[in-house]
Design a protein around this motif. Structure first.
Motif, short mmCIF file in Angstrom:
data_model
loop_
_atom_site.label_atom_id
_atom_site.label_comp_id
_atom_site.label_asym_id
_atom_site.label_seq_id
_atom_site.Cartn_x
_atom_site.Cartn_y
_atom_site.Cartn_z
N ASN A 96 1.08 -1.39 0.12
CA ASN A 96 -0.03 -0.03 -0.02
C ASN A 96 0.95 1.22 0.16
OD1 ASN A 96 -2.55 -1.25 -0.16
ND2 ASN A 96 -2.62 -1.71 2.09
N CYS A 97 1.96 1.29 0.70
CA CYS A 97 2.93 2.48 0.70
C CYS A 97 3.62 2.69 -0.86
CB CYS A 97 4.02 2.22 1.65
SG CYS A 97 3.55 1.97 3.56
N LEU A 98 3.94 1.60 -1.30
CA LEU A 98 4.52 1.63 -2.58
C LEU A 98 3.18 2.08 -3.49
CD1 LEU A 98 6.32 -1.92 -3.21
CD2 LEU A 98 7.20 0.36 -3.12
N SER A 99 2.07 1.77 -3.38
CA SER A 99 0.90 2.43 -4.33
C SER A 99 0.75 3.80 -4.18
CB SER A 99 -0.43 1.58 -3.77
OG SER A 99 -0.29 0.26 -3.92
N LYS A 100 0.74 4.34 -2.68
CA LYS A 100 0.75 5.57 -2.50
C LYS A 100 1.97 6.58 -3.15
CE LYS A 100 -1.59 4.99 1.70
NZ LYS A 100 -1.64 4.93 3.20
N TRP A 101 3.15 5.91 -2.91
CA TRP A 101 4.49 6.34 -3.53
C TRP A 101 4.31 6.58 -5.29
CZ3 TRP A 101 8.38 2.94 -0.57
CH2 TRP A 101 7.96 3.33 0.89
N MET A 119 -4.25 9.78 -12.48
CA MET A 119 -4.51 8.33 -11.96
C MET A 119 -4.87 8.55 -10.42
SD MET A 119 -1.28 5.76 -10.93
CE MET A 119 -0.83 5.58 -12.64
N ASP A 120 -5.63 7.60 -10.48
CA ASP A 120 -6.26 7.24 -8.82
C ASP A 120 -5.76 6.27 -8.13
OD1 ASP A 120 -7.59 4.92 -9.98
OD2 ASP A 120 -9.51 5.77 -10.14
N MET A 121 -6.14 6.04 -7.02
CA MET A 121 -5.56 5.04 -6.19
C MET A 121 -5.84 3.78 -6.61
SD MET A 121 -3.37 4.68 -3.69
CE MET A 121 -3.06 4.44 -2.00
N ASP A 122 -6.93 3.42 -6.96
CA ASP A 122 -7.32 2.08 -7.52
C ASP A 122 -6.11 1.69 -8.67
OD1 ASP A 122 -9.28 1.69 -6.01
OD2 ASP A 122 -10.95 2.46 -7.22
N ALA A 171 1.84 9.42 -6.06
CA ALA A 171 2.48 10.66 -5.87
C ALA A 171 3.26 10.93 -7.20
CB ALA A 171 3.11 10.68 -4.40
N ALA A 172 4.06 9.81 -7.38
CA ALA A 172 4.98 10.19 -8.52
C ALA A 172 4.21 10.54 -9.89
CB ALA A 172 5.75 8.85 -8.82
N ALA A 173 3.09 9.87 -10.12
CA ALA A 173 2.26 10.06 -11.10
C ALA A 173 1.96 11.45 -10.97
CB ALA A 173 1.13 9.20 -11.44
N GLU A 174 1.26 12.04 -9.88
CA GLU A 174 0.72 13.13 -9.90
C GLU A 174 1.83 14.35 -9.98
OE1 GLU A 174 -0.87 12.98 -5.94
OE2 GLU A 174 -2.98 12.37 -6.63
N TYR A 175 2.87 14.08 -9.72
CA TYR A 175 4.15 15.00 -9.74
C TYR A 175 4.42 15.04 -11.16
CZ TYR A 175 8.91 16.83 -9.22
OH TYR A 175 9.98 17.79 -9.41
N GLU A 187 -3.75 -1.12 -8.66
CA GLU A 187 -3.50 -2.29 -9.40
C GLU A 187 -2.19 -2.43 -10.21
OE1 GLU A 187 -5.80 -3.75 -13.56
OE2 GLU A 187 -6.98 -2.69 -11.97
N ARG A 188 -1.34 -1.49 -10.32
CA ARG A 188 -0.03 -1.67 -10.75
C ARG A 188 0.85 -2.34 -9.94
NH1 ARG A 188 3.99 -3.21 -13.13
NH2 ARG A 188 5.53 -1.70 -13.63
N ILE A 189 0.71 -2.00 -8.61
CA ILE A 189 1.70 -2.64 -7.51
C ILE A 189 1.20 -4.01 -7.21
CG2 ILE A 189 2.28 -2.44 -4.94
CD1 ILE A 189 3.35 -0.07 -7.09
N TYR A 190 -0.20 -4.23 -7.12
CA TYR A 190 -0.56 -5.76 -6.72
C TYR A 190 -0.77 -6.62 -7.90
CZ TYR A 190 -1.74 -4.27 -2.02
OH TYR A 190 -1.67 -3.71 -0.74
N GLY A 191 -0.79 -5.96 -9.14
CA GLY A 191 -1.15 -6.67 -10.38
C GLY A 191 -2.26 -7.19 -10.57
#
Length: 99
Positions: free
Chosen positions: A44-49, A61-64, A52-56, A68-72
């Motif tokens: 979940n931390c990786l998802s948030k990071w 992008m949204d959290m879902d 944040a990188a996408a927004e930067y 999905e990218r992190i969890y596959g």
């Protein structure tokens, strides 16, 4: 040490990140709470990071989508298939870590 160009560093960083995701995917038995206890971060931390990188970068992008990218897969699907309820020992270790 060889001096890296920014492009080389970015490529190596990306490759290491993809390897980390593959490693986590290959080890679904390692629970997020265990990662938090041992390493201080989880999927979940990786998802948030990632979000944040996408927004930067100005990427919408949204959290879902980040999860999905992190969890596959969708977070709900991953939780249903791979995440049992935390044990009393895990919860106690997590609480102790925060102190």
């Amino acid at each position: 040490m060889t001096e890296l160009t920014q492009a080389q560093q970015d490529a190596l960083d990306a490759a290491a990140f993809r390897r980390l995701l593959a490693h986590l995917d290959d080890n679904k038995d390692v629970q997020n709470i265990d990662l938090m206890i041992l390493a201080g971060f989880c999927r979940n931390c990786l998802s948030k990071w990632y979000l944040a990188a996408a927004e930067y970068q100005g990427v919408t992008m949204d959290m879902d989508a980040a999860r999905e990218r992190i969890y596959g897969m969708s977070y709900a699907e991953w939780k249903d298939k791979y995440q049992p309820k935390a044990t009393a020992d895990q919860l106690a270790a997590f609480e102790a870590r925060g102190k």
